[in-house]
Design a protein around this motif. Structure first.
Motif, PDB file in Angstrom:
ATOM      1  N   PHE A  24       0.816  -1.217   0.000  1.00 44.35           N
ATOM      2  CA  PHE A  24       0.000   0.000   0.000  1.00 44.35           C
ATOM      3  C   PHE A  24       0.856   1.277   0.000  1.00 44.35           C
ATOM      4  O   PHE A  24       0.577   2.223  -0.740  1.00 44.35           O
ATOM      5  CB  PHE A  24      -0.951  -0.023   1.206  1.00 44.35           C
ATOM      6  CG  PHE A  24      -1.808   1.200   1.309  1.00 44.35           C
ATOM      7  CD1 PHE A  24      -2.792   1.460   0.366  1.00 44.35           C
ATOM      8  CD2 PHE A  24      -1.624   2.103   2.340  1.00 44.35           C
ATOM      9  CE1 PHE A  24      -3.579   2.602   0.450  1.00 44.35           C
ATOM     10  CE2 PHE A  24      -2.419   3.246   2.435  1.00 44.35           C
ATOM     11  CZ  PHE A  24      -3.394   3.491   1.490  1.00 44.35           C
ATOM     12  N   GLU A  25       1.912   1.302   0.827  1.00 43.65           N
ATOM     13  CA  GLU A  25       2.747   2.518   0.908  1.00 43.65           C
ATOM     14  C   GLU A  25       3.389   2.813  -0.448  1.00 43.65           C
ATOM     15  O   GLU A  25       3.477   3.959  -0.878  1.00 43.65           O
ATOM     16  CB  GLU A  25       3.851   2.367   1.970  1.00 43.65           C
ATOM     17  CG  GLU A  25       3.311   2.214   3.401  1.00 43.65           C
ATOM     18  CD  GLU A  25       2.337   3.334   3.788  1.00 43.65           C
ATOM     19  OE1 GLU A  25       2.590   4.493   3.386  1.00 43.65           O
ATOM     20  OE2 GLU A  25       1.311   3.046   4.439  1.00 43.65           O
ATOM     21  N   ILE A  81       2.243   1.897  -3.352  1.00 46.96           N
ATOM     22  CA  ILE A  81       1.191   2.322  -4.307  1.00 46.96           C
ATOM     23  C   ILE A  81       0.890   3.812  -4.104  1.00 46.96           C
ATOM     24  O   ILE A  81       0.786   4.579  -5.076  1.00 46.96           O
ATOM     25  CB  ILE A  81      -0.097   1.473  -4.129  1.00 46.96           C
ATOM     26  CG1 ILE A  81       0.171  -0.016  -4.403  1.00 46.96           C
ATOM     27  CG2 ILE A  81      -1.234   1.986  -5.021  1.00 46.96           C
ATOM     28  CD1 ILE A  81       0.607  -0.363  -5.802  1.00 46.96           C
ATOM     29  N   ILE A  82       0.800   4.228  -2.850  1.00 49.07           N
ATOM     30  CA  ILE A  82       0.570   5.648  -2.564  1.00 49.07           C
ATOM     31  C   ILE A  82       1.696   6.491  -3.170  1.00 49.07           C
ATOM     32  O   ILE A  82       1.448   7.530  -3.808  1.00 49.07           O
ATOM     33  CB  ILE A  82       0.490   5.872  -1.018  1.00 49.07           C
ATOM     34  CG1 ILE A  82      -0.828   5.325  -0.477  1.00 49.07           C
ATOM     35  CG2 ILE A  82       0.691   7.331  -0.643  1.00 49.07           C
ATOM     36  CD1 ILE A  82      -2.031   6.241  -0.727  1.00 49.07           C
ATOM     37  N   SER A 126      -5.918  -2.660  -1.848  1.00 46.38           N
ATOM     38  CA  SER A 126      -4.848  -1.680  -1.648  1.00 46.38           C
ATOM     39  C   SER A 126      -4.899  -0.597  -2.740  1.00 46.38           C
ATOM     40  O   SER A 126      -4.771   0.599  -2.459  1.00 46.38           O
ATOM     41  CB  SER A 126      -3.529  -2.455  -1.612  1.00 46.38           C
ATOM     42  OG  SER A 126      -2.480  -1.766  -2.165  1.00 46.38           O
ATOM     43  N   GLN A 137      -8.009   1.620  -2.114  1.00 40.23           N
ATOM     44  CA  GLN A 137      -7.819   2.510  -0.964  1.00 40.23           C
ATOM     45  C   GLN A 137      -6.906   3.680  -1.342  1.00 40.23           C
ATOM     46  O   GLN A 137      -7.162   4.828  -0.964  1.00 40.23           O
ATOM     47  CB  GLN A 137      -7.234   1.674   0.188  1.00 40.23           C
ATOM     48  CG  GLN A 137      -7.101   2.390   1.515  1.00 40.23           C
ATOM     49  CD  GLN A 137      -8.454   2.679   2.171  1.00 40.23           C
ATOM     50  OE1 GLN A 137      -9.513   2.299   1.674  1.00 40.23           O
ATOM     51  NE2 GLN A 137      -8.419   3.404   3.272  1.00 40.23           N
ATOM     52  N   ALA A 138      -5.863   3.398  -2.128  1.00 42.44           N
ATOM     53  CA  ALA A 138      -4.960   4.472  -2.567  1.00 42.44           C
ATOM     54  C   ALA A 138      -5.734   5.455  -3.448  1.00 42.44           C
ATOM     55  O   ALA A 138      -5.646   6.676  -3.279  1.00 42.44           O
ATOM     56  CB  ALA A 138      -3.776   3.887  -3.328  1.00 42.44           C
ATOM     57  N   GLU A 168      -8.067   7.685  -1.436  1.00 44.02           N
ATOM     58  CA  GLU A 168      -7.382   8.778  -0.724  1.00 44.02           C
ATOM     59  C   GLU A 168      -6.952   9.875  -1.679  1.00 44.02           C
ATOM     60  O   GLU A 168      -7.106  11.057  -1.401  1.00 44.02           O
ATOM     61  CB  GLU A 168      -6.143   8.249   0.000  1.00 44.02           C
ATOM     62  CG  GLU A 168      -6.495   7.611   1.316  1.00 44.02           C
ATOM     63  CD  GLU A 168      -5.266   7.226   2.137  1.00 44.02           C
ATOM     64  OE1 GLU A 168      -4.189   7.825   1.951  1.00 44.02           O
ATOM     65  OE2 GLU A 168      -5.424   6.301   2.953  1.00 44.02           O
ATOM     66  N   LYS A 169      -6.397   9.481  -2.807  1.00 42.98           N
ATOM     67  CA  LYS A 169      -5.783  10.468  -3.710  1.00 42.98           C
ATOM     68  C   LYS A 169      -6.801  11.218  -4.565  1.00 42.98           C
ATOM     69  O   LYS A 169      -6.529  12.307  -5.051  1.00 42.98           O
ATOM     70  CB  LYS A 169      -4.759   9.773  -4.627  1.00 42.98           C
ATOM     71  CG  LYS A 169      -3.560   9.246  -3.877  1.00 42.98           C
ATOM     72  CD  LYS A 169      -2.767  10.391  -3.274  1.00 42.98           C
ATOM     73  CE  LYS A 169      -1.881   9.953  -2.154  1.00 42.98           C
ATOM     74  NZ  LYS A 169      -1.299  11.090  -1.420  1.00 42.98           N
TER      75      LYS A 169
END
Ligand code: NAD
Ligand code: DAU
Length: 351
Positions: free
Chosen positions: A65-66, A68-69, A109, A112-113, A116-117
């Motif tokens: 996930f990190e 991908i962000i 994941s 979720q990214a 957020e973005k």
């Protein structure tokens, strides 16, 4: 409009055709191909686009996930076309955990990214999830077809994981208002398919005079679509499909496995200059796949009626093109079966 599209699984079978189509057709788009390069991902599939100015490859795991962000930030990702997955039913029967991890948690994941973005303007960003007809379960030998409203009834760990991922994608639309789209496609065939799947496996085995393992009596039915027609459908649905909608993609091209295998044998023998029927002796009936779905068949009339898509190739033409491609690219087959292709990434990216 300029877009920075994250295509996941672009080094895999269908993914490389989608990447190639988008990179060539849309010079204003930046295509970021994210792939973990599992056994099924092969960058040598994309040598013709690797130096294009609108193409970037990133090696990453969709479950991270990190990472991908950070990719969303670095490339200002505007849209996602999500193909990365564990895709082989037989592997899912042996190792369901990996399928749940990649196909369910990996999809979550990415969702979720994106949530957020893109939260300031969901309408401006599309999350396109590429799924399969296997989520609908199995049909009998009758004239019923899977439509977009057929209830989900997955049987294998692979199809269960894809069904779960589809549900998460819809949940992000219904709960957060994200702009999502899902397509469910039938069996693809064509160049660059890993030779564990029926068609390239059998072509490769005929080439090496190895047995052709037919599961059960070979009576199961699949609906076959040329991979480039799938890529064309993804292009149309991505650009013109309705937010929150589902589209079935299929070839109206059902084949009983044993009949398809005989067509393949005939075509390979013809192109290799063997006498007709020469390789029929390689057919070997083996124990059936556990939980083997009897029949898949897709009704893709919605896609035709609403967005004007139709398969461009007849099966006879497609299968001959496909056999010819594998026979003309025997180095590719040898490299992927020996694991040699894994070195391509190190060479190309000095990794
Ligand atoms: P494939 O197995 O050939 O390719 C999958 C790609 O995903 C590979 O490049 C692999 O390296 C990558 N990948 C796997 N795990 C990853 C991870 N954790 N992070 C990042 N990348 C990862 O699969 P395919 O046949 O090209 O299928 C692509 C998609 O289309 C899948 O979602 C599949 O469910 C769906 N689909 C396939 C078919 C078919 O007939 N092949 C039909 C309908 C739908
Ligand atoms: O329907 C779409 C699905 O098609 C995709 O979602 C999957 O990712 C893709 O792998 C494919 O699934 P199948 O299980 O239908 O494909 P596969 O090539 O593995 O098998 C096709 C048929 O051939 C199936 O009925 C099983 C049979 N088979 C397969 C193999 C590998 C054999 O009889 N012998 C074999 O060795």
């Amino acid at each position: 409009m300029k877009k920075n599209i994250l295509i996941t699984g672009g080094a895999g079978f269908i993914g490389n055709h989608v990447v190639r189509l988008f990179v060539n057709k849309y010079p204003d788009y930046h295509i970021i191909n994210l792939d973990k390069l599992t056994y099924a991902g092969n960058l040598a599939n994309l040598t013709d686009v690797e130096n294009m100015p609108n193409y970037t490859f990133v090696k990453a795991d969709i479950c991270d996930f990190e990472k991908i962000i950070s990719i969303f930030d670095e490339y200002n990702i505007t849209d996602v076309i999500h193909l990365a997955a564990e895709s082989h039913v037989d592997r899912s029967i042996k190792d369901p955990f990996t399928f749940a991890q990649t196909n369910v948690m990996g999809t979550l994941s990415l969702l979720q990214a994106a949530k957020e973005k893109w939260k300031d303007n969901y309408a401006a960003h599309r999350f396109y999830h590429v799924s399969t007809d296997e989520v609908y379960g199995a049909l009998e030998f009758d004239d019923t077809l899977f439509t977009e409203t057929t209830s989900y009834d997955p049987h294998s760990p692979y199809s269960a994981s894809k069904a779960a991922s589809d549900h998460f994608v819809r949940a992000f639309h219904d709960t957060y208002g994200m702009n999502i789209i899902i397509s469910n496609c039938s069996n693809n065939y064509g160049p660059y398919q890993f030779p564990e799947k029926l068609i390239p496996l059998f072509i490769n085995n005929i080439r090496h005079r190895k047995p052709l393992p037919v599961y059960g009596k070979g009576e199961n039915v699949r609906d076959w679509l040329y991979v480039i027609d799938h890529a064309r459908a993804i292009d149309i649905i991505f650009h013109e499909g309705k937010d929150g909608d589902t589209y079935n993609i299929g070839g109206f091209n059902e084949w009983k496995n044993i009949d398809l295998i005989k067509v393949m044998i005939k075509t390979v023998d013809k192109l290799l200059g063997n006498p007709e029927g020469h390789s029929l002796e390689l057919i070997t009936y083996v124990t059936d796949r556990a939980g083997h779905d009897l029949r898949y068949a897709i009704d893709s009339r919605k896609l035709k009626n609403e967005l004007g898509w139709e398969p461009s190739l007849q099966f006879e033409e497609g299968i001959e093109k496909t056999v010819r491609w594998y026979l003309e690219n025997q180095d590719w087959l040898d490299n992927v079966t020996s694991g040699e292709y894994e070195k391509y990434y190190e060479k190309m990216y000095n990794a």
